[in-house]
Motif scaffolding. Sequence first.
Motif, PDB file in Angstrom:
ATOM      1  N   LEU A 140       0.880  -1.256   0.058  1.00  0.00           N
ATOM      2  CA  LEU A 140      -0.051   0.048   0.036  1.00  0.00           C
ATOM      3  C   LEU A 140       0.972   1.107  -0.109  1.00  0.00           C
ATOM      4  O   LEU A 140       0.485   2.257  -0.667  1.00  0.00           O
ATOM      5  CB  LEU A 140      -0.885   0.009   1.245  1.00  0.00           C
ATOM      6  CG  LEU A 140      -2.055  -1.159   1.232  1.00  0.00           C
ATOM      7  CD1 LEU A 140      -2.927  -0.974   2.390  1.00  0.00           C
ATOM      8  CD2 LEU A 140      -3.058  -0.907  -0.040  1.00  0.00           C
ATOM      9  N   GLU A 141       1.807   1.353   0.677  1.00  0.00           N
ATOM     10  CA  GLU A 141       2.999   2.381   0.656  1.00  0.00           C
ATOM     11  C   GLU A 141       3.571   2.493  -0.671  1.00  0.00           C
ATOM     12  O   GLU A 141       3.655   3.562  -1.287  1.00  0.00           O
ATOM     13  CB  GLU A 141       3.834   2.004   1.918  1.00  0.00           C
ATOM     14  CG  GLU A 141       3.429   2.258   3.228  1.00  0.00           C
ATOM     15  CD  GLU A 141       4.551   1.989   4.253  1.00  0.00           C
ATOM     16  OE1 GLU A 141       4.848   2.638   5.418  1.00  0.00           O
ATOM     17  OE2 GLU A 141       5.448   0.998   4.204  1.00  0.00           O
ATOM     18  N   LEU A 142       4.008   1.455  -1.245  1.00  0.00           N
ATOM     19  CA  LEU A 142       4.350   1.549  -2.772  1.00  0.00           C
ATOM     20  C   LEU A 142       3.624   2.220  -3.645  1.00  0.00           C
ATOM     21  O   LEU A 142       3.912   2.976  -4.402  1.00  0.00           O
ATOM     22  CB  LEU A 142       5.010   0.026  -2.892  1.00  0.00           C
ATOM     23  CG  LEU A 142       6.300  -0.352  -2.152  1.00  0.00           C
ATOM     24  CD1 LEU A 142       6.312  -1.825  -2.885  1.00  0.00           C
ATOM     25  CD2 LEU A 142       7.316   0.466  -2.422  1.00  0.00           C
ATOM     26  N   PHE A 143       2.294   1.680  -3.458  1.00  0.00           N
ATOM     27  CA  PHE A 143       0.981   2.253  -4.217  1.00  0.00           C
ATOM     28  C   PHE A 143       0.988   3.797  -4.076  1.00  0.00           C
ATOM     29  O   PHE A 143       1.002   4.541  -4.962  1.00  0.00           O
ATOM     30  CB  PHE A 143      -0.214   1.604  -4.256  1.00  0.00           C
ATOM     31  CG  PHE A 143      -1.195   2.007  -5.248  1.00  0.00           C
ATOM     32  CD1 PHE A 143      -1.062   1.699  -6.738  1.00  0.00           C
ATOM     33  CD2 PHE A 143      -2.273   2.745  -4.922  1.00  0.00           C
ATOM     34  CE1 PHE A 143      -1.796   2.113  -7.478  1.00  0.00           C
ATOM     35  CE2 PHE A 143      -2.930   3.145  -5.931  1.00  0.00           C
ATOM     36  CZ  PHE A 143      -2.830   3.033  -7.175  1.00  0.00           C
ATOM     37  N   GLY A 144       1.001   4.134  -2.613  1.00  0.00           N
ATOM     38  CA  GLY A 144       1.043   5.484  -2.625  1.00  0.00           C
ATOM     39  C   GLY A 144       2.151   6.370  -3.023  1.00  0.00           C
ATOM     40  O   GLY A 144       1.801   7.653  -3.615  1.00  0.00           O
ATOM     41  N   ILE A 145       3.190   5.847  -3.056  1.00  0.00           N
ATOM     42  CA  ILE A 145       4.436   6.514  -3.585  1.00  0.00           C
ATOM     43  C   ILE A 145       4.451   6.565  -5.049  1.00  0.00           C
ATOM     44  O   ILE A 145       4.690   7.475  -5.680  1.00  0.00           O
ATOM     45  CB  ILE A 145       5.758   5.854  -3.123  1.00  0.00           C
ATOM     46  CG1 ILE A 145       5.848   5.951  -1.525  1.00  0.00           C
ATOM     47  CG2 ILE A 145       6.836   6.472  -3.592  1.00  0.00           C
ATOM     48  CD1 ILE A 145       6.809   5.121  -0.896  1.00  0.00           C
ATOM     49  N   PHE A 146       3.824   5.326  -5.494  1.00  0.00           N
ATOM     50  CA  PHE A 146       4.073   5.396  -7.085  1.00  0.00           C
ATOM     51  C   PHE A 146       2.813   6.455  -7.551  1.00  0.00           C
ATOM     52  O   PHE A 146       3.101   7.225  -8.675  1.00  0.00           O
ATOM     53  CB  PHE A 146       3.446   3.969  -7.369  1.00  0.00           C
ATOM     54  CG  PHE A 146       2.802   3.953  -8.763  1.00  0.00           C
ATOM     55  CD1 PHE A 146       3.896   3.486  -9.619  1.00  0.00           C
ATOM     56  CD2 PHE A 146       1.439   3.889  -9.287  1.00  0.00           C
ATOM     57  CE1 PHE A 146       3.510   3.482 -11.047  1.00  0.00           C
ATOM     58  CE2 PHE A 146       0.977   3.612 -10.405  1.00  0.00           C
ATOM     59  CZ  PHE A 146       2.064   3.533 -11.500  1.00  0.00           C
ATOM     60  N   MET A 147       1.703   6.685  -6.986  1.00  0.00           N
ATOM     61  CA  MET A 147       0.686   7.743  -7.448  1.00  0.00           C
ATOM     62  C   MET A 147       1.178   8.921  -7.199  1.00  0.00           C
ATOM     63  O   MET A 147       0.918   9.842  -7.702  1.00  0.00           O
ATOM     64  CB  MET A 147      -0.503   7.400  -6.562  1.00  0.00           C
ATOM     65  CG  MET A 147      -1.361   6.097  -6.795  1.00  0.00           C
ATOM     66  SD  MET A 147      -1.864   6.146  -8.746  1.00  0.00           S
ATOM     67  CE  MET A 147      -2.709   7.536  -8.932  1.00  0.00           C
ATOM     68  N   LEU A 148       2.064   9.254  -6.029  1.00  0.00           N
ATOM     69  CA  LEU A 148       2.596  10.785  -5.818  1.00  0.00           C
ATOM     70  C   LEU A 148       3.524  10.876  -6.822  1.00  0.00           C
ATOM     71  O   LEU A 148       3.700  11.996  -7.564  1.00  0.00           O
ATOM     72  CB  LEU A 148       3.081  10.665  -4.495  1.00  0.00           C
ATOM     73  CG  LEU A 148       2.235  10.974  -3.100  1.00  0.00           C
ATOM     74  CD1 LEU A 148       3.240  10.817  -2.101  1.00  0.00           C
ATOM     75  CD2 LEU A 148       1.694  12.251  -3.240  1.00  0.00           C
ATOM     76  N   ARG A 149       4.478   9.980  -7.283  1.00  0.00           N
ATOM     77  CA  ARG A 149       5.391  10.165  -8.323  1.00  0.00           C
ATOM     78  C   ARG A 149       4.639  10.407  -9.584  1.00  0.00           C
ATOM     79  O   ARG A 149       5.020  11.325 -10.496  1.00  0.00           O
ATOM     80  CB  ARG A 149       6.251   9.146  -8.380  1.00  0.00           C
ATOM     81  CG  ARG A 149       7.502   8.995  -7.491  1.00  0.00           C
ATOM     82  CD  ARG A 149       8.432   7.963  -7.814  1.00  0.00           C
ATOM     83  NE  ARG A 149       9.106   8.413  -8.906  1.00  0.00           N
ATOM     84  CZ  ARG A 149      10.303   9.024  -9.040  1.00  0.00           C
ATOM     85  NH1 ARG A 149      10.638   9.593  -7.636  1.00  0.00           N
ATOM     86  NH2 ARG A 149      10.891   9.527  -9.978  1.00  0.00           N
ATOM     87  N   THR A 150       3.732   9.789  -9.768  1.00  0.00           N
ATOM     88  CA  THR A 150       2.948   9.860 -11.125  1.00  0.00           C
ATOM     89  C   THR A 150       2.304  11.342 -11.157  1.00  0.00           C
ATOM     90  O   THR A 150       2.349  11.943 -12.063  1.00  0.00           O
ATOM     91  CB  THR A 150       1.792   8.806 -11.198  1.00  0.00           C
ATOM     92  OG1 THR A 150       2.331   7.468 -11.103  1.00  0.00           O
ATOM     93  CG2 THR A 150       0.624   9.118 -12.369  1.00  0.00           C
ATOM     94  N   LEU A 151       1.799  11.865 -10.104  1.00  0.00           N
ATOM     95  CA  LEU A 151       1.142  13.094 -10.022  1.00  0.00           C
ATOM     96  C   LEU A 151       2.178  14.291 -10.403  1.00  0.00           C
ATOM     97  O   LEU A 151       2.112  15.039 -11.229  1.00  0.00           O
ATOM     98  CB  LEU A 151       0.251  13.466  -8.779  1.00  0.00           C
ATOM     99  CG  LEU A 151      -0.687  12.505  -8.518  1.00  0.00           C
ATOM    100  CD1 LEU A 151      -1.559  12.820  -7.111  1.00  0.00           C
ATOM    101  CD2 LEU A 151      -1.909  12.686  -9.740  1.00  0.00           C
ATOM    102  N   ILE A 152       3.265  14.179  -9.588  1.00  0.00           N
ATOM    103  CA  ILE A 152       4.501  15.158  -9.606  1.00  0.00           C
ATOM    104  C   ILE A 152       4.912  15.074 -11.164  1.00  0.00           C
ATOM    105  O   ILE A 152       5.054  15.855 -11.889  1.00  0.00           O
ATOM    106  CB  ILE A 152       5.493  14.799  -8.735  1.00  0.00           C
ATOM    107  CG1 ILE A 152       5.136  15.059  -7.262  1.00  0.00           C
ATOM    108  CG2 ILE A 152       6.908  15.768  -8.974  1.00  0.00           C
ATOM    109  CD1 ILE A 152       5.982  14.634  -6.294  1.00  0.00           C
TER     110      ILE A 152
END
Length: 340
Positions: free
Chosen positions: A315-327
Amino acid sequence: MIFLQVGPEFIISRNTGGVIFEDLIPILIPLFFFAILLLPFLTDFGLMEFLGTLSSKLFVKLFNLPGRSAVDAMSSWFGAASIGLLVTMQQYDKSYYSQREAAIIATTFSVTSIAFTYVVAKTIGVDNNFVYFYLTIALTGFIAAVIMPRIPPLSLKPDTYHSGKSMLDEETPAHYSTYQWAVNRAVTRAQSMPKLGQVFKSSTKNLFDIYFGLIPVVFAIGTIGLGLAEYTPVFNWLATPLVPLLEWLQIPEAAEAAPAMIRGFADMYLPALVGKSIESEMTRFIVGAASITQIIYMSEVGALILKSNIKLNILELFGIFMLRTLISLVIITSVAHLLY
């Protein structure tokens, strides 16, 4: 099951287990062989002490990281993301990195090699603009590396060490210049190394651990991730909130682009395969560049992180993945509008 072609299509299909068995594993097995045997020359013979001391002040200010993490980034950039990640895992286990630092490096500095970036550009049909494509990725990766360590969840990770205390010291004494101290530490480290026979014995043990402990994890997690992407609407559901953002950023064919980007969590190559059918070259440029800068994909890097002692869950990995995607989307889209 994949080898014998016995079992559900979800597992044995050419697009799921077949990708891992025929495309990924034949690359990872020789890559890990040479990486593990040559890794001590990167980490144990003074290179990390030399580069770490030279780049310490810069890396602390920019990324809140030790200078030796420059070696992790170099290993990824010139070799492969998994090699840089292996360096990070080893350094964390030896308590040179804290849990926070290891998590940041693993999810921010495991950059994709130049060769694979070109493959993605060619697949998605933007190789005619490869120079701009790669410069955009480099700029996006740098900005993301500055931002990500300063925001949750990475900023909330504790500065605790695997053995309980830090083994790192990159401070330069007052009577040395930075360069002199870097050379001094590198030479001291090299002189304290055991004989090559012992290094080879330790590397061989690590290699068997990778082959029998890590490769099966990559197989399992990678196959399940690709199965979810190929046979279920999970990634389409996850992409739904992304569509309004893409429309707000004035990206053509936003509804087709959003699922392609989210599929990058399963495998970095999937966005290129899905996105190549998009008509707009600008959108294909954005999808391809975003897939490279997302970094975390479960068929390899994500599986390695979950298997490591770095405490990051899926879940943390997916959250980091989404944040990187948005940036990444904000930066890449700005460049794409200038180009197209």
